[in-house]
Design a protein around this motif. Structure first.
Motif, short mmCIF file in Angstrom:
data_model
loop_
_atom_site.label_atom_id
_atom_site.label_comp_id
_atom_site.label_asym_id
_atom_site.label_seq_id
_atom_site.Cartn_x
_atom_site.Cartn_y
_atom_site.Cartn_z
N MET A 196 0.83 -1.21 0.00
CA MET A 196 0.00 0.00 0.00
C MET A 196 0.87 1.26 0.00
O MET A 196 0.58 2.23 -0.69
N HIS A 197 1.95 1.22 0.79
CA HIS A 197 2.88 2.36 0.82
C HIS A 197 3.53 2.56 -0.54
O HIS A 197 3.65 3.70 -1.02
N ARG A 238 1.12 4.01 -2.94
CA ARG A 238 0.84 5.42 -2.63
C ARG A 238 1.96 6.31 -3.15
O ARG A 238 1.73 7.40 -3.66
N VAL A 258 -6.57 -0.17 -5.57
CA VAL A 258 -7.48 0.86 -5.04
C VAL A 258 -6.77 1.86 -4.13
O VAL A 258 -7.40 2.80 -3.63
N THR A 259 -5.49 1.67 -3.92
CA THR A 259 -4.77 2.55 -2.99
C THR A 259 -4.81 4.02 -3.42
O THR A 259 -5.04 4.90 -2.61
N GLY A 260 -4.61 4.25 -4.70
CA GLY A 260 -4.62 5.63 -5.21
C GLY A 260 -5.96 6.30 -4.97
O GLY A 260 -6.02 7.45 -4.51
N PHE A 261 -7.04 5.58 -5.24
CA PHE A 261 -8.37 6.14 -5.04
C PHE A 261 -8.59 6.45 -3.56
O PHE A 261 -9.10 7.51 -3.20
N MET A 262 -8.21 5.50 -2.69
CA MET A 262 -8.42 5.70 -1.25
C MET A 262 -7.59 6.89 -0.75
O MET A 262 -8.02 7.62 0.13
N GLU A 263 -6.42 7.06 -1.32
CA GLU A 263 -5.56 8.20 -0.96
C GLU A 263 -6.26 9.51 -1.34
O GLU A 263 -6.33 10.45 -0.55
N ASN A 264 -6.79 9.55 -2.57
CA ASN A 264 -7.51 10.75 -3.02
C ASN A 264 -8.73 11.02 -2.15
O ASN A 264 -9.01 12.16 -1.80
N LEU A 265 -9.45 9.96 -1.82
CA LEU A 265 -10.66 10.10 -1.00
C LEU A 265 -10.30 10.65 0.37
O LEU A 265 -10.99 11.53 0.89
N SER A 266 -9.21 10.16 0.95
CA SER A 266 -8.84 10.62 2.31
C SER A 266 -8.32 12.05 2.29
O SER A 266 -8.42 12.76 3.28
N GLU A 267 -7.77 12.46 1.14
CA GLU A 267 -7.25 13.83 1.06
C GLU A 267 -8.33 14.84 0.70
O GLU A 267 -8.13 16.04 0.87
N ASP A 268 -9.45 14.34 0.22
CA ASP A 268 -10.56 15.22 -0.14
C ASP A 268 -11.30 15.59 1.14
O ASP A 268 -12.14 14.83 1.61
#
Ligand SMILES: [Zn+2]
Lengths: 191, 160
Positions: free
Chosen positions: B12-13, B16, B40-50
């Protein structure tokens, strides 16, 4: 921003100072404020990604902390406190879905969520995409990827055996990948 | 003992940060769990930063205060619960008292009620005596009336 399910610094320090022994004193207001400041933001985000509703998230956040304080948590068992919060929030969010379904406020409450979008444009509407997953799938993904929780912690938060988390998480990731593909958003190709 | 892939977090790291070591890439090729995680890591990263929060969180002091108030209310309810049982018992005792008293001297009560009819008023005026009523009956009425008043007042005040 990724928030590991880590312990707040001041609590970690007090735990080390006491040599890991657990005193019986309940949390006082100053300790609560520090704990709240270190956890409320990430907890709110988690609840919001489950419910998709900012007002409901404010409400559920407060309810979570009410329950937390009523449980009279032991200040020294910090990991336990944080796990307790996420488990309680998960239960309350699931209750919220059940209630909404019962009241027929939302159609297909178990599968989709009400989303009150902030009044701003998003290039990709992440929350709308995320809301296509089931509540449990959303919880699994958020805890694993954003809170970086272990399978044990996820299991505790969702009330499932940690051995089942692997399979559930795999299915949730596959589901999200499919949804992303349908929206033309991925999944990503690893180089 | 652990049922999950030990590379999961590293994958995951790496996903990312888009930084893959040869070991991780090699592992990824053979691990379905990690492939799903990486996808899905990229999407989850974007979601958490939004950052979805448009208004501040409820303040810690407000949550603390509300929790204390809620706790006090719950404590008060716990204390009040046995009293509610006592209240229902009191209603039952008073109602039974009235029923008992009326049954005991029903003839007297009936005659007393009939005494308000015009024929009886004339009879009384002409000097005919009314049946005698024992003192205990009057005492019973006074006691039950007081209890009834007390219960009624208590109920009204408790509701307020
Ligand atoms: Zn793996």
């Amino acid at each position: 921003m990724i928030n590991a399910m880590a312990l707040p610094g001041h609590l970690m320090a007090s735990r080390e100072a006491s040599g890991g022994r657990a005193p019986q004193k309940p949390m006082n207001e100053a300790q609560f404020e520090a704990f709240y400041r270190s956890t409320a933001g990430s907890l709110w985000s988690y609840i919001y990604r489950l419910t998709g509703n900012a007002a409901a998230s404010d409400d559920l956040l407060q309810k979570t902390f009410f329950r937390f304080l009523r449980a009279n948590p032991n200040v020294e068992s910090d990991e336990h406190m944080r796990r307790y919060l996420f488990r309680t929030a998960t239960n309350l969010a699931m209750d919220h879905f059940r209630e909404a379904k019962r009241e027929r406020v939302e159609e297909q409450a178990a599968a989709t969520i009400t989303v009150d979008y902030p009044a701003r444009e998003l290039k990709h509407d992440f929350q709308r995409v995320f809301s296509e997953l089931k509540p449990q799938e959303r919880a699994l993904l958020w805890l694993a990827h954003v809170e970086e929780a272990s399978h044990d912690e996820i299991g505790q938060a969702l009330g499932v055996k940690s051995k089942s988390v692997r399979v559930l998480l795999f299915r949730a990731r596959r589901r999200l990948a499919d949804v992303l593909k349908n929206h033309g958003l991925g999944p990503e190709v690893v180089r | 003992m652990n049922d999950h892939c030990r590379y999961e977090h590293d994958v995951m790291h790496a996903a990312r940060e888009s930084r893959w070591t040869e070991v991780l890439q090699g592992h990824l090729a053979s691990c379905e769990d990690c492939q799903a995680a990486a996808a899905v890591t990229g999407f989850m990263e974007n979601l958490s930063e939004d950052n979805a929060r448009v208004r501040p969180l409820p303040s810690a002091s407000a949550v603390w205060l509300k929790a204390q108030l809620l706790r006090d209310t719950l404590a008060a309810e716990r204390v009040a619960r046995p009293f509610t049982v006592f209240q229902w018992l009191a209603y039952f005792v008073v109602a039974s008292g009235w029923a008992g008293l009326m049954t005991w001297k029903w003839d007297v009560v009936r005659q007393w009620m009939l005494s308000f009819t015009p024929a009886h008023v004339i009879q009384s005026a002409s000097g005919l005596t009314a049946p005698s009523i024992p003192l205990a009956f009057y005492a019973g009425i006074v006691v039950l009336a007081s209890l009834t008043m007390f219960l009624a007042l208590h109920t009204i005040l408790a509701e307020e």
